[in-house]
Design a protein around this motif. Structure first.
Motif, mmCIF file in Angstrom:
data_model
loop_
_atom_site.group_PDB
_atom_site.id
_atom_site.type_symbol
_atom_site.label_atom_id
_atom_site.label_comp_id
_atom_site.label_asym_id
_atom_site.label_seq_id
_atom_site.Cartn_x
_atom_site.Cartn_y
_atom_site.Cartn_z
ATOM 1 N N LEU A 97 -29.555 -9.866 -84.664
ATOM 2 C CA LEU A 97 -28.195 -9.327 -85.161
ATOM 3 C C LEU A 97 -28.590 -8.756 -86.620
ATOM 4 O O LEU A 97 -29.554 -9.094 -87.258
ATOM 5 C CB LEU A 97 -27.066 -10.434 -85.436
ATOM 6 N N THR A 98 -27.619 -7.694 -86.830
ATOM 7 C CA THR A 98 -27.593 -6.836 -88.228
ATOM 8 C C THR A 98 -26.329 -6.913 -88.518
ATOM 9 O O THR A 98 -25.455 -6.708 -87.492
ATOM 10 C CB THR A 98 -28.459 -5.538 -88.231
ATOM 11 N N TRP A 99 -25.928 -6.808 -89.789
ATOM 12 C CA TRP A 99 -24.624 -6.880 -90.418
ATOM 13 C C TRP A 99 -24.683 -6.301 -91.587
ATOM 14 O O TRP A 99 -25.571 -6.294 -92.210
ATOM 15 C CB TRP A 99 -23.872 -8.001 -90.219
ATOM 16 N N ASP A 100 -23.618 -5.822 -92.301
ATOM 17 C CA ASP A 100 -23.334 -5.357 -93.598
ATOM 18 C C ASP A 100 -22.463 -6.529 -94.272
ATOM 19 O O ASP A 100 -21.613 -7.340 -93.335
ATOM 20 C CB ASP A 100 -22.497 -4.122 -93.834
ATOM 21 N N GLY A 101 -22.517 -6.852 -95.373
ATOM 22 C CA GLY A 101 -21.906 -7.963 -96.191
ATOM 23 C C GLY A 101 -22.700 -9.228 -95.873
ATOM 24 O O GLY A 101 -23.881 -9.248 -95.711
ATOM 25 N N THR A 102 -21.860 -10.442 -95.920
ATOM 26 C CA THR A 102 -22.432 -11.653 -95.848
ATOM 27 C C THR A 102 -21.744 -12.334 -94.635
ATOM 28 O O THR A 102 -20.315 -12.246 -94.165
ATOM 29 C CB THR A 102 -22.438 -12.435 -97.027
ATOM 30 N N ILE A 103 -22.580 -13.375 -94.090
ATOM 31 C CA ILE A 103 -21.917 -14.224 -93.083
ATOM 32 C C ILE A 103 -22.063 -15.655 -93.385
ATOM 33 O O ILE A 103 -22.975 -15.916 -94.066
ATOM 34 C CB ILE A 103 -22.359 -14.049 -91.518
ATOM 35 N N ASN A 104 -21.090 -16.371 -92.993
ATOM 36 C CA ASN A 104 -21.416 -17.896 -93.339
ATOM 37 C C ASN A 104 -21.450 -18.745 -92.041
ATOM 38 O O ASN A 104 -21.990 -19.665 -91.874
ATOM 39 C CB ASN A 104 -20.099 -18.463 -94.020
ATOM 40 N N MET A 105 -21.056 -18.181 -90.915
ATOM 41 C CA MET A 105 -21.194 -18.605 -89.650
ATOM 42 C C MET A 105 -21.388 -17.483 -88.360
ATOM 43 O O MET A 105 -20.811 -16.408 -88.570
ATOM 44 C CB MET A 105 -19.817 -19.300 -89.169
ATOM 45 N N VAL A 106 -22.201 -18.130 -87.417
ATOM 46 C CA VAL A 106 -22.384 -17.067 -86.446
ATOM 47 C C VAL A 106 -21.731 -17.622 -84.993
ATOM 48 O O VAL A 106 -22.180 -19.133 -84.734
ATOM 49 C CB VAL A 106 -23.650 -16.510 -85.898
ATOM 50 N N GLY A 107 -20.858 -16.895 -84.160
ATOM 51 C CA GLY A 107 -20.595 -17.701 -83.030
ATOM 52 C C GLY A 107 -20.979 -16.754 -81.735
ATOM 53 O O GLY A 107 -21.042 -15.746 -81.722
ATOM 54 N N ALA A 108 -21.565 -17.646 -80.769
ATOM 55 C CA ALA A 108 -21.789 -16.810 -79.554
ATOM 56 C C ALA A 108 -21.090 -17.382 -78.349
ATOM 57 O O ALA A 108 -20.935 -18.408 -78.103
ATOM 58 C CB ALA A 108 -23.355 -17.251 -79.274
ATOM 59 N N ARG A 109 -20.657 -16.437 -77.472
ATOM 60 C CA ARG A 109 -19.730 -16.983 -76.248
ATOM 61 C C ARG A 109 -20.368 -16.386 -75.047
ATOM 62 O O ARG A 109 -20.890 -15.212 -75.112
ATOM 63 C CB ARG A 109 -18.400 -16.244 -76.596
#
Length: 161
Positions: free
Chosen positions: A54-66
């Protein structure tokens, strides 16, 4: 003073891979889709490690996969533990385990590339269906990213190694 989080945005799923692959080309009799030899599969009768880059902008605290069943629409979701407002390492790899009968067991962030998964061709298999992998992230302030859907469903099969 509390620092505001940098809300997650522009989540992208760059790649996804399973530890198991098809030993030969396989034509799905339900859809007519041909999966080439080496296609990642989920072994429904074994624990299967999946990785998502994954790539993203900003910050993440949690990732969910469905996991979403192509034919049934049934879903199973697994979330990471708190990641502490993580910035993208471009890409960042997350791995999770899908247990027998597609029940996700755990999800972790790794510093490894997708090549870190040891790919094992299965000897025999019976394809039962296919599953899409959807991913979404959340910042510590509660902001959720866009949902990113996999382009192609991974075949789900009973496998013999």
């Amino acid at each position: 003073m509390v620092q505001p989080s940098d809300p997650v945005r522009n989540l992208q799923l760059n790649a996804y891979q399973s530890q198991y692959t098809l030993p030969t080309d396989y034509r799905d009799t339900t859809t007519g889709v041909t999966y080439p030899r080496g296609t990642s599969i989920i072994c429904d009768n074994l624990n299967t490690r999946l990785s998502v880059d994954l790539t993203w902008d900003g910050t993440i605290n949690m990732v969910g996969a469905r996991l979403v069943g192509r034919d049934t629409g049934a879903t199973r979701t697994v979330y990471s533990s708190s990641l502490g407002d993580l910035y993208s390492a471009r890409p960042s790899t997350f791995e999770f385990v899908v247990g027998p009968n597609t029940a996700p067991l755990s999800m972790t962030r790794t510093g490894l590339s997708s090549q870190a998964i040891v790919v094992t061709p299965v000897n025999t298999f019976t394809v039962k269906g296919a599953t899409f992998v959807d991913v979404q992230a959340q910042s510590s302030d509660g902001t959720v990213s866009n949902v990113v859907k996999s382009v192609q469903a991974l075949p789900v099969a009973d496998c013999t190694l």
